[in-house]
Design a protein around this motif. Sequence first.
Motif, PDB file in Angstrom:
ATOM      1  N   LEU A 160     -21.089  79.695  -7.189  1.00 29.59           N
ATOM      2  CA  LEU A 160     -22.510  79.334  -7.108  1.00 29.59           C
ATOM      3  C   LEU A 160     -22.723  78.179  -6.128  1.00 29.59           C
ATOM      4  CD1 LEU A 160     -23.605  79.531 -10.860  1.00 29.59           C
ATOM      5  CD2 LEU A 160     -24.106  81.169  -9.037  1.00 29.59           C
ATOM      6  N   LEU A 161     -21.802  77.221  -6.136  1.00 30.66           N
ATOM      7  CA  LEU A 161     -21.911  76.098  -5.191  1.00 30.66           C
ATOM      8  C   LEU A 161     -21.729  76.556  -3.754  1.00 30.66           C
ATOM      9  CD1 LEU A 161     -19.936  73.345  -7.113  1.00 30.66           C
ATOM     10  CD2 LEU A 161     -22.396  73.451  -6.723  1.00 30.66           C
ATOM     11  N   LEU A 162     -20.787  77.472  -3.532  1.00 32.59           N
ATOM     12  CA  LEU A 162     -20.566  77.988  -2.182  1.00 32.59           C
ATOM     13  C   LEU A 162     -21.796  78.740  -1.673  1.00 32.59           C
ATOM     14  CD1 LEU A 162     -16.886  79.290  -2.539  1.00 32.59           C
ATOM     15  CD2 LEU A 162     -17.675  77.132  -1.553  1.00 32.59           C
ATOM     16  N   ILE A 163     -22.383  79.556  -2.537  1.00 33.44           N
ATOM     17  CA  ILE A 163     -23.583  80.302  -2.129  1.00 33.44           C
ATOM     18  C   ILE A 163     -24.751  79.349  -1.933  1.00 33.44           C
ATOM     19  CG2 ILE A 163     -25.225  82.094  -2.813  1.00 33.44           C
ATOM     20  CD1 ILE A 163     -22.882  83.424  -4.344  1.00 33.44           C
ATOM     21  N   GLY A 180     -24.606  76.229  -0.930  1.00 35.25           N
ATOM     22  CA  GLY A 180     -24.402  75.592   0.367  1.00 35.25           C
ATOM     23  C   GLY A 180     -24.734  76.521   1.516  1.00 35.25           C
ATOM     24  N   SER A 181     -24.388  77.795   1.356  1.00 35.07           N
ATOM     25  CA  SER A 181     -24.713  78.788   2.397  1.00 35.07           C
ATOM     26  C   SER A 181     -26.217  78.967   2.531  1.00 35.07           C
ATOM     27  CB  SER A 181     -24.052  80.123   2.071  1.00 35.07           C
ATOM     28  OG  SER A 181     -22.654  80.011   2.170  1.00 35.07           O
ATOM     29  N   CYS A 182     -26.931  78.960   1.410  1.00 39.04           N
ATOM     30  CA  CYS A 182     -28.398  79.070   1.472  1.00 39.04           C
ATOM     31  C   CYS A 182     -28.999  77.892   2.221  1.00 39.04           C
ATOM     32  CB  CYS A 182     -28.980  79.141   0.056  1.00 39.04           C
ATOM     33  SG  CYS A 182     -28.734  80.708  -0.767  1.00 39.04           S
ATOM     34  N   SER A 183     -28.462  76.710   1.986  1.00 40.48           N
ATOM     35  CA  SER A 183     -28.953  75.531   2.694  1.00 40.48           C
ATOM     36  C   SER A 183     -28.674  75.623   4.190  1.00 40.48           C
ATOM     37  CB  SER A 183     -28.298  74.279   2.110  1.00 40.48           C
ATOM     38  OG  SER A 183     -28.773  73.131   2.750  1.00 40.48           O
ATOM     39  N   GLY A 213     -35.049  77.376  -1.847  1.00 39.24           N
ATOM     40  CA  GLY A 213     -35.346  77.589  -3.265  1.00 39.24           C
ATOM     41  C   GLY A 213     -34.216  78.284  -4.005  1.00 39.24           C
ATOM     42  N   VAL A 214     -33.674  79.346  -3.414  1.00 41.17           N
ATOM     43  CA  VAL A 214     -32.554  80.062  -4.026  1.00 41.17           C
ATOM     44  C   VAL A 214     -31.345  79.133  -4.136  1.00 41.17           C
ATOM     45  CG1 VAL A 214     -30.895  81.945  -3.683  1.00 41.17           C
ATOM     46  CG2 VAL A 214     -33.329  82.352  -3.332  1.00 41.17           C
ATOM     47  N   GLY A 215     -31.071  78.386  -3.086  1.00 38.45           N
ATOM     48  CA  GLY A 215     -29.960  77.443  -3.112  1.00 38.45           C
ATOM     49  C   GLY A 215     -30.113  76.390  -4.200  1.00 38.45           C
ATOM     50  N   PHE A 216     -31.337  75.899  -4.370  1.00 40.76           N
ATOM     51  CA  PHE A 216     -31.602  74.901  -5.414  1.00 40.76           C
ATOM     52  C   PHE A 216     -31.355  75.488  -6.801  1.00 40.76           C
ATOM     53  CE2 PHE A 216     -34.520  72.977  -8.479  1.00 40.76           C
ATOM     54  CZ  PHE A 216     -34.100  71.664  -8.427  1.00 40.76           C
ATOM     55  N   PRO A 269     -20.627  67.140  -3.387  1.00 44.34           N
ATOM     56  CA  PRO A 269     -19.797  67.141  -2.172  1.00 44.34           C
ATOM     57  C   PRO A 269     -19.334  68.540  -1.761  1.00 44.34           C
ATOM     58  CG  PRO A 269     -19.070  65.415  -3.652  1.00 44.34           C
ATOM     59  CD  PRO A 269     -20.069  66.227  -4.396  1.00 44.34           C
ATOM     60  N   VAL A 270     -19.019  69.390  -2.723  1.00 41.52           N
ATOM     61  CA  VAL A 270     -18.597  70.757  -2.382  1.00 41.52           C
ATOM     62  C   VAL A 270     -19.742  71.498  -1.704  1.00 41.52           C
ATOM     63  CG1 VAL A 270     -17.947  72.994  -3.350  1.00 41.52           C
ATOM     64  CG2 VAL A 270     -16.783  70.928  -4.114  1.00 41.52           C
ATOM     65  N   MET A 271     -20.932  71.421  -2.276  1.00 43.65           N
ATOM     66  CA  MET A 271     -22.081  72.114  -1.694  1.00 43.65           C
ATOM     67  C   MET A 271     -22.386  71.596  -0.289  1.00 43.65           C
ATOM     68  SD  MET A 271     -26.072  72.216  -2.794  1.00 43.65           S
ATOM     69  CE  MET A 271     -26.239  70.572  -2.177  1.00 43.65           C
TER      70      MET A 271
END
Length: 120
Positions: A5-8, A10-13, A53-56, A73-75
């Motif tokens: 979830l954190l990886l996705i 970060g990708s959304c951001s 929004g999705v990333g949040f 930090p991971v995100m």
Amino acid sequence: MSILLLLISGSCSAVASILLRVASQYAVVSGDLSTLLFARPNLMRGAALGAYGVGFLLYALALKRVELSIAYPVMVAVTVIELYLFSLWSGDGLSFKTISGAALLMAGVWLMYSSRGAAA
């Protein structure tokens, strides 16, 4: 699952930031309302807001299971790495400072993530 979830997130951001950058390179020539609402830059800006929004939401879900000191930090590291990759792909290039900063960021994330087991 939470790390995914954190990886996705970060990708959304990263996607949102890229969309905003690309949208800023377009100029809207016509002044009528339909052009202002449905012009490509405005659609990209809307998509960027959706990606943020999705990333949040994904980040909020991940925080239920991951400590904040690890999650953020991971995100951010995922986002920064993807933005650096986009810079390389788009031909912007990277300076020694930005490469050094990315390396330090990754080292910090690795140290915090690896020390989490030692503190428990």
